[in-house]
Scaffold this motif. Structure first.
Motif, PDB file in Angstrom:
ATOM      1  N   THR A  81      56.262   1.812  42.401  1.00  0.00           N
ATOM      2  CA  THR A  81      54.794   2.001  42.129  1.00  0.00           C
ATOM      3  C   THR A  81      54.571   3.439  41.794  1.00  0.00           C
ATOM      4  OG1 THR A  81      54.027   2.048  44.398  1.00  0.00           O
ATOM      5  CG2 THR A  81      54.059   0.069  43.285  1.00  0.00           C
ATOM      6  N   ILE A  82      55.383   4.316  42.312  1.00  0.00           N
ATOM      7  CA  ILE A  82      55.125   5.767  42.153  1.00  0.00           C
ATOM      8  C   ILE A  82      56.432   6.703  41.553  1.00  0.00           C
ATOM      9  CG2 ILE A  82      54.582   7.953  43.201  1.00  0.00           C
ATOM     10  CD1 ILE A  82      53.389   6.411  45.487  1.00  0.00           C
ATOM     11  N   GLN A  83      56.232   7.078  40.609  1.00  0.00           N
ATOM     12  CA  GLN A  83      57.740   7.932  39.979  1.00  0.00           C
ATOM     13  C   GLN A  83      58.282   8.792  40.919  1.00  0.00           C
ATOM     14  OE1 GLN A  83      56.520   9.802  36.318  1.00  0.00           O
ATOM     15  NE2 GLN A  83      58.790   9.957  35.587  1.00  0.00           N
ATOM     16  N   GLY A  84      59.562   8.733  40.813  1.00  0.00           N
ATOM     17  CA  GLY A  84      60.363   9.825  41.600  1.00  0.00           C
ATOM     18  C   GLY A  84      61.491   8.889  42.290  1.00  0.00           C
ATOM     19  N   ASN A  85      62.648   9.436  42.448  1.00  0.00           N
ATOM     20  CA  ASN A  85      63.755   9.167  43.370  1.00  0.00           C
ATOM     21  C   ASN A  85      63.454   9.254  44.776  1.00  0.00           C
ATOM     22  OD1 ASN A  85      65.326   8.443  41.079  1.00  0.00           O
ATOM     23  ND2 ASN A  85      66.151  10.617  40.942  1.00  0.00           N
ATOM     24  N   GLY A  86      62.492   9.736  45.342  1.00  0.00           N
ATOM     25  CA  GLY A  86      62.370   9.874  46.571  1.00  0.00           C
ATOM     26  C   GLY A  86      61.844   8.688  47.431  1.00  0.00           C
ATOM     27  N   PHE A  87      61.318   7.663  46.446  1.00  0.00           N
ATOM     28  CA  PHE A  87      60.825   6.445  46.896  1.00  0.00           C
ATOM     29  C   PHE A  87      61.898   5.356  46.987  1.00  0.00           C
ATOM     30  CE2 PHE A  87      57.411   8.945  45.119  1.00  0.00           C
ATOM     31  CZ  PHE A  87      56.540   8.924  46.153  1.00  0.00           C
ATOM     32  N   LYS A  88      63.183   5.572  46.654  1.00  0.00           N
ATOM     33  CA  LYS A  88      64.175   4.539  46.624  1.00  0.00           C
ATOM     34  C   LYS A  88      64.413   4.265  48.213  1.00  0.00           C
ATOM     35  CE  LYS A  88      67.400   2.163  44.522  1.00  0.00           C
ATOM     36  NZ  LYS A  88      67.856   1.137  45.496  1.00  0.00           N
ATOM     37  N   VAL A  89      64.855   3.162  48.765  1.00  0.00           N
ATOM     38  CA  VAL A  89      65.160   2.927  50.100  1.00  0.00           C
ATOM     39  C   VAL A  89      66.745   2.832  49.806  1.00  0.00           C
ATOM     40  CG1 VAL A  89      65.082   1.077  51.931  1.00  0.00           C
ATOM     41  CG2 VAL A  89      63.075   1.578  50.373  1.00  0.00           C
ATOM     42  N   LEU A  90      67.343   3.715  50.771  1.00  0.00           N
ATOM     43  CA  LEU A  90      68.551   3.756  50.799  1.00  0.00           C
ATOM     44  C   LEU A  90      69.415   2.375  51.385  1.00  0.00           C
ATOM     45  CD1 LEU A  90      69.486   7.229  52.455  1.00  0.00           C
ATOM     46  CD2 LEU A  90      69.311   6.578  50.059  1.00  0.00           C
ATOM     47  N   GLY A  91      70.490   2.088  50.569  1.00  0.00           N
ATOM     48  CA  GLY A  91      71.079   0.820  51.302  1.00  0.00           C
ATOM     49  C   GLY A  91      70.718  -0.375  50.689  1.00  0.00           C
ATOM     50  N   THR A  92      69.409  -0.360  49.808  1.00  0.00           N
ATOM     51  CA  THR A  92      68.781  -1.480  49.309  1.00  0.00           C
ATOM     52  C   THR A  92      68.567  -1.415  47.729  1.00  0.00           C
ATOM     53  OG1 THR A  92      66.746  -1.136  49.491  1.00  0.00           O
ATOM     54  CG2 THR A  92      67.685  -2.023  51.368  1.00  0.00           C
ATOM     55  N   SER A  93      68.121  -2.279  46.949  1.00  0.00           N
ATOM     56  CA  SER A  93      67.435  -2.278  45.670  1.00  0.00           C
ATOM     57  C   SER A  93      66.125  -1.912  45.705  1.00  0.00           C
ATOM     58  CB  SER A  93      67.983  -3.455  45.089  1.00  0.00           C
ATOM     59  OG  SER A  93      67.458  -4.508  45.499  1.00  0.00           O
ATOM     60  N   GLY A  94      65.429  -1.977  46.908  1.00  0.00           N
ATOM     61  CA  GLY A  94      63.854  -1.685  46.902  1.00  0.00           C
ATOM     62  C   GLY A  94      63.286  -0.456  46.759  1.00  0.00           C
ATOM     63  N   TYR A  95      62.220  -0.400  46.862  1.00  0.00           N
ATOM     64  CA  TYR A  95      61.557   0.954  46.928  1.00  0.00           C
ATOM     65  C   TYR A  95      60.320   1.044  47.960  1.00  0.00           C
ATOM     66  CZ  TYR A  95      63.658   1.567  42.410  1.00  0.00           C
ATOM     67  OH  TYR A  95      64.314   1.572  41.262  1.00  0.00           O
ATOM     68  N   ASP A  96      60.171   2.384  48.486  1.00  0.00           N
ATOM     69  CA  ASP A  96      58.949   2.428  49.519  1.00  0.00           C
ATOM     70  C   ASP A  96      57.645   2.657  48.758  1.00  0.00           C
ATOM     71  OD1 ASP A  96      57.607   3.259  51.893  1.00  0.00           O
ATOM     72  OD2 ASP A  96      57.899   5.421  51.183  1.00  0.00           O
ATOM     73  N   ASP A  97      56.487   2.264  49.324  1.00  0.00           N
ATOM     74  CA  ASP A  97      55.362   2.448  48.579  1.00  0.00           C
ATOM     75  C   ASP A  97      54.866   3.828  48.609  1.00  0.00           C
ATOM     76  OD1 ASP A  97      54.252   2.298  51.159  1.00  0.00           O
ATOM     77  OD2 ASP A  97      52.589   0.991  50.583  1.00  0.00           O
ATOM     78  N   GLY A  98      55.333   4.601  49.596  1.00  0.00           N
ATOM     79  CA  GLY A  98      55.031   6.097  49.868  1.00  0.00           C
ATOM     80  C   GLY A  98      53.919   6.146  50.620  1.00  0.00           C
ATOM     81  N   GLY A  99      53.827   5.175  51.564  1.00  0.00           N
ATOM     82  CA  GLY A  99      52.964   5.218  52.661  1.00  0.00           C
ATOM     83  C   GLY A  99      51.422   4.587  52.359  1.00  0.00           C
ATOM     84  N   VAL A 100      51.268   3.952  51.124  1.00  0.00           N
ATOM     85  CA  VAL A 100      49.999   3.643  50.747  1.00  0.00           C
ATOM     86  C   VAL A 100      49.423   2.449  51.557  1.00  0.00           C
ATOM     87  CG1 VAL A 100      48.688   2.546  48.661  1.00  0.00           C
ATOM     88  CG2 VAL A 100      50.153   4.433  48.309  1.00  0.00           C
ATOM     89  N   ALA A 101      50.179   1.467  51.706  1.00  0.00           N
ATOM     90  CA  ALA A 101      49.690   0.449  52.496  1.00  0.00           C
ATOM     91  C   ALA A 101      49.388   0.779  53.942  1.00  0.00           C
ATOM     92  CB  ALA A 101      50.839  -0.836  52.471  1.00  0.00           C
TER      93      ALA A 101
END
Length: 435
Positions: A66-86
């Motif tokens: 939901t946010i641009q940038g590689n920093g939101f990729k979750v290691l070891g998965t194909s998913g992403y972090d929401d940056g702490g929004v939730a």
């Protein structure tokens, strides 16, 4: 006659009870209009809050970023972090889910309509709605100025007060403390326990930045109160409110009146998820460790830092959470170093550096390099404390050289992006002119 008055009195009492329970119907047009205005149209109400057990916050991994940038990729998965929004939504509770669950939908929206919900009613905030005041509270707690000293993801404790600070720096730090006190006052006024705990943690952090060791006792007191609010027992609102004063005075004879249930209390967990308590505990325990470290109580500081690890054990391996883990490892390493145990310190620095290396390998180069540099810098100062001056200078030079190279690469990349954006704008301009 006696029986007549007795019966007449009983009839009046029964009518009074009925009016109190059901509300006396008005016979006047103005009264009927007011009554109609107080009625709620169920079709106009928003959907009710989801069940408490379904609120996962930012622990839920997203399928798409939901946010641009590689920093939101979750290691070891194909998913992403929401940056702490939730997680932020859980803590601020902008939709007032806790109040809605506590009061029930109809009572809550009637109270909202009648302006009976807790909020500031005087001063500059008085004209703002409860929701708008919550937005202002979030800005006080979570916004970072570009020139802020504590800007960035790292929470590594470093003594920042050496007596050589200029007036501008001290004024900025003092303003930051005032903002944290304002956030605490607003949190108490809105009766938002999670924000109250976070405000105290932030106050602990900013007092250490302002006063260093001299303010460590006050900082520790704030962190302890933040932990109490996040716990499963009860806390005293008056005892907490004194921390919002410019010069808090603690009465040694004060009799504590802890009647407000903590965020992990069973009665509160019916209204909000345990995650809210854990988020507040994580912040408070880390800042408590920093305050203890400032006081020279290294063993207690290590214990406080280590108490956070069980709370992040099941969190995703994203940059946001790994910076938190990284800060804990470096802080523990620094405490061991100050105790004179370089081997134990180096073990923690190695673990912290490994987190960064894994992010570099996972294509999150910026955060990864930042973690590696921070761990190496901490190791360099630990080597210096251990009397290994040559090794310390060599490692510190390596860190500085890498930082210079990274800065040059970042400037080059930024210039290329600006040139590409400019060229694209020119192309669009020419295309528009030709049409």
């Amino acid at each position: 006659t006696f029986h007549y008055y007795k019966r007449h009195t009983l009839d009046n009492v029964n009518k009074l009870k009925q009016n109190l329970i059901m509300g006396k119907s008005s016979k006047k047009a103005s009264g009927l209009a007011k009554a109609a205005g107080r009625k709620l149209d169920p079709s106009m109400l928003p959907p009710p809050p989801v069940p408490v057990e379904e609120e996962k916050g930012s622990a839920k991994i997203l399928e798409e970023p939901t946010i641009q940038g590689n920093g939101f990729k979750v290691l070891g998965t194909s998913g992403y972090d929401d940056g702490g929004v939730a997680d932020l939504s859980l803590l601020i509770d902008l939709e007032d889910n806790v109040q809605r669950r506590r009061r029930g939908e109809n009572e809550y929206f009637r109270a909202l309509q009648a302006d009976l919900l807790p909020r500031a009613t005087k001063g500059p905030m008085g004209k703002m709605s409860r929701r708008e005041q919550k937005v202002s509270l979030a800005q006080l707690l979570f916004s970072e100025a570009e020139d802020s000293e504590d800007k960035g993801p790292s929470e590594v404790y470093v003594e920042q007060v050496d007596g050589g600070e200029d007036k501008r720096t001290m004024k900025h730090r003092s303003e930051r403390v005032k903002q944290a006190r304002a956030a605490l006052r607003m949190s108490l006024m809105l009766r938002e326990a999670a924000c109250t705990s976070l405000s105290l943690s932030e106050l602990c952090k900013r007092k250490l930045t302002l006063s260093g060791k001299a303010g460590a006792n006050e900082a520790l007191r704030c962190a302890d109160k933040a932990i109490e609010i996040a716990g499963d027992s009860f806390w005293d609102g008056d005892e907490v409110a004194c921390e919002a004063e410019d010069s808090p005075t603690i009465d040694p004879k004060y009799e504590k009146n802890a009647t407000t249930p903590g965020l992990a209390n069973p009665s509160v967990l019916k209204l909000l998820p345990m995650r809210v308590s854990h988020l507040c505990q994580r912040s408070a325990l880390l800042q408590r460790g920093n305050a203890l470290a400032a006081m020279g109580k290294e063993d207690e500081a290590i214990q406080s830092y280590e108490s956070v690890f069980p709370l992040v054990k099941d969190e995703p391996r994203c940059a946001r959470i790994d910076w938190e883990r990284h800060s804990l490892y470096v802080n523990i390493g620094n405490s061991h170093s100050r105790k004179g145990d370089f081997a134990a310190a180096d073990e923690k620095f190695t673990t912290a550096e490994k987190l960064g290396t894994e992010h570099i390998e996972g294509d999150n180069v910026k955060d990864g390099k930042g973690m590696v540099a921070c761990a190496k810098r901490a190791r360099a100062f630990a080597l210096k404390r251990a009397g290994k001056m040559d090794d310390a200078k060599k490692l510190l030079k390596e860190v500085v050289d890498q930082q210079i190279a990274d800065n040059l690469e970042e400037e080059k990349q930024k210039a290329e992006e600006e040139a590409a954006a400019k060229a694209l704008a020119e192309d669009k301009k020419e295309e528009a002119a030709s049409n």
